[in-house]
Design an enzyme around this catalytic site. Structure first.
Site, short mmCIF file in Angstrom:
data_model
loop_
_atom_site.label_atom_id
_atom_site.label_comp_id
_atom_site.label_asym_id
_atom_site.label_seq_id
_atom_site.Cartn_x
_atom_site.Cartn_y
_atom_site.Cartn_z
N GLY A 51 0.78 -1.22 0.00
CA GLY A 51 0.00 0.00 0.00
C GLY A 51 0.82 1.27 0.00
O GLY A 51 0.47 2.25 -0.67
N THR A 52 1.91 1.30 0.75
CA THR A 52 2.72 2.51 0.82
C THR A 52 3.32 2.87 -0.53
O THR A 52 3.29 4.03 -0.96
CB THR A 52 3.83 2.36 1.87
OG1 THR A 52 3.24 2.21 3.16
CG2 THR A 52 4.76 3.56 1.88
N ASN A 86 -8.33 3.86 8.51
CA ASN A 86 -7.61 2.75 9.13
C ASN A 86 -7.69 2.74 10.65
O ASN A 86 -7.49 1.71 11.28
CB ASN A 86 -6.14 2.78 8.71
CG ASN A 86 -5.46 4.10 9.05
OD1 ASN A 86 -5.86 5.15 8.55
ND2 ASN A 86 -4.44 4.05 9.89
N GLN A 133 -7.60 -0.60 3.62
CA GLN A 133 -8.41 -1.23 4.66
C GLN A 133 -9.71 -1.81 4.10
O GLN A 133 -10.34 -2.65 4.77
CB GLN A 133 -8.74 -0.21 5.76
CG GLN A 133 -7.55 0.23 6.58
CD GLN A 133 -7.00 -0.87 7.48
OE1 GLN A 133 -7.72 -1.78 7.88
NE2 GLN A 133 -5.72 -0.79 7.78
N HIS A 184 -1.52 -7.91 2.58
CA HIS A 184 -1.51 -8.42 3.95
C HIS A 184 -2.66 -7.91 4.80
O HIS A 184 -2.83 -8.33 5.94
CB HIS A 184 -0.17 -8.12 4.63
CG HIS A 184 0.03 -6.70 5.06
ND1 HIS A 184 0.03 -6.33 6.38
CD2 HIS A 184 0.24 -5.58 4.35
CE1 HIS A 184 0.24 -5.03 6.47
NE2 HIS A 184 0.37 -4.55 5.24
N THR A 233 11.70 -6.57 -11.40
CA THR A 233 11.30 -7.95 -11.64
C THR A 233 10.01 -8.27 -10.90
O THR A 233 9.90 -8.02 -9.70
CB THR A 233 12.41 -8.92 -11.18
OG1 THR A 233 13.61 -8.63 -11.89
CG2 THR A 233 12.01 -10.37 -11.42
N CYS A 254 3.92 6.87 16.95
CA CYS A 254 5.17 7.28 17.59
C CYS A 254 6.15 7.71 16.52
O CYS A 254 6.49 6.93 15.64
CB CYS A 254 5.74 6.13 18.41
SG CYS A 254 4.78 5.70 19.86
#
Length: 418
Positions: free
Chosen positions: A69-70, A156, A184, A206, A242, A333
């Site tokens: 996703g990032t 999220n 999400q 994931h 690849t 954080c």
């Protein structure tokens, strides 16, 4: 036994995905090679592309494989921004939701710092839903200057479903493309890329039971995009590198499994509702955050985000973890410094209210036993956290209080007492 209630962070790998990955990983072959092994790997990639596209209402040619996703968010925001700015140098304004994931917010901030973007944050209401009137006003104010809009499909942290289709309609009326971070949502809510009107959509394997490090950007046909990386020209030049045939196989298998049982969302939502009811009964001062309507049109089925008055979320997390219940807080954080959730602050909470955030998130492997464990642990955890918080406040107050003099109180002490 551990009760895993952090599916929004990552969902356990589905057996179907593991089997698909292992089968594909046992075979050699670069998908770009022309020999038999290469063609077999290419077939795995393309069959997986077709399966993924069919599952989310896209054309196979609109699927760009990414590492998750990032990367998909960065490719969308930077790629769309550069393409739009290159075509018209006036288009430097980037409109993003104030409650977006940091993969979008930090990317937008980078564009502002390094590429001259004028980033505008779209406010959200008390439930975390984007304000379409604010979007409409921004587009009316300078449609010829807007490069793109980015609005997530579902939040999220608090789980609120966003008005993506309505936002896309407004953006298109102004001649502006819209990207949606659907990380999400895919595998948990009905997602139809074509019907949504979005021009780009990010997803991550994931989050629905696929492998970590795999995902895709859906890019509507004909949408200009400048690539982030260059090399072999894979993915029609949008993303060189690849191709990971085993990851593609596992991603498609996980999504197929997630969508195979139409009752899974209802089962997860029922567990979530029992959890929310039990948390409210067990903890005075607990507040459910996000949309209060617990259906798929308003909220992610597995999301239960709460704040607990008089507690620090981090303390609650560690106490619950010690009791075998794994969840997350609503805080991020940065550089080792705990900060209140930007999502909750955007929703209008103050820092004290935002400090006591907990996010329980359920998924395909969640059970009644997981909910039972959380409900059994939450009361004692809150009691201990509140005692610790009260002791800390008393200690800070004592450190601030001037030392008492012998005999009559000093003027300063008397003034404080009054």
């Amino acid at each position: 036994m551990t009760a895993y209630l952090d599916h929004a962070s990552t969902t356990p790998l589905r057996p179907e995905a593991l089997e698909a990955y292992a089968a594909a990983a046992s075979l050699a072959g670069n998908p770009s090679s022309l020999h038999s092994s290469g063609r077999r790997a290419r077939a795995a990639v393309e069959e997986s592309r077709e399966a993924l596209a069919a599952a989310v209402g896209a054309r196979p040619a609109e699927v760009v494989w990414t590492s998750g996703g990032t990367e998909a968010d960065n490719l969308a925001l930077k790629g769309l921004y550069w393409a739009r700015r290159d075509a018209d140098p006036r288009r430097r304004r980037v409109l993003v939701g104030a409650a977006e994931h940091h993969a979008v917010l930090d990317c937008a901030a980078w564009l502002a710092e390094h590429e001259g973007a004028d980033v505008r944050l779209l406010p959200v209401d008390a439930d975390g839903r984007a304000d379409l009137d604010a979007l409409r006003a921004e587009l009316a104010d300078g449609a010829g200057e807007v490069a793109l809009v980015s609005l997530m499909w579902a939040n999220n942290e608090v789980g609120t479903v966003q008005p993506v289709s309505a936002a896309a309609e407004l953006a298109h009326a102004a001649g502006v493309p819209l990207h949606t971070d659907a990380v999400q949502a895919v595998g948990h809510l009905p997602v139809d890329f074509a019907a949504s009107g979005a021009d780009a959509l990010s997803l991550s394997a994931h989050k629905f039971g696929g492998p970590v490090g795999a995902g895709a950007l859906l890019l509507r046909r004909g949408t200009p995009l400048v690539p982030l990386q260059h090399g072999g020209g894979q993915e029609l030049g949008a993303r060189s590198g690849t191709l990971d045939a085993p990851a593609a196989r596992a991603t498609a298998a996980a999504l197929a499994a997630a969508l195979a049982d139409p009752g899974e969302g209802e089962r997860t939502a029922a567990l979530r509702e029992r959890l929310v009811a039990g948390l409210r009964a067990a903890v005075p001062g607990l507040v459910l955050r996000g949309d209060p309507v617990l259906d798929a049109a308003h909220r992610l089925p597995g999301n239960a985000h709460v704040t607990v008055a008089g507690c620090e979320g981090d303390s609650l997390l560690y106490l619950l973890d010690a009791a075998g219940v794994e969840c997350s807080t609503g805080s991020a954080c940065q550089a080792g410094v705990p900060r209140p959730s930007h999502v909750l602050l955007a929703m209008g909470l103050d820092e004290g209210e935002a400090a006591g955030a907990l996010r329980f998130s359920l998924g395909w492997s969640s059970t009644d036993a997981d909910v039972d464990a959380a409900l059994a642990a939450i009361g004692p955890a809150v009691e201990r956290a509140r005692r610790a918080s009260g002791s800390a406040r008393t200690s800070r107050a004592r450190r601030r209080r001037p030392a008492a003099a012998t005999g009559a109180p000093s003027a300063g002490t008397a003034a404080e007492a009054s």
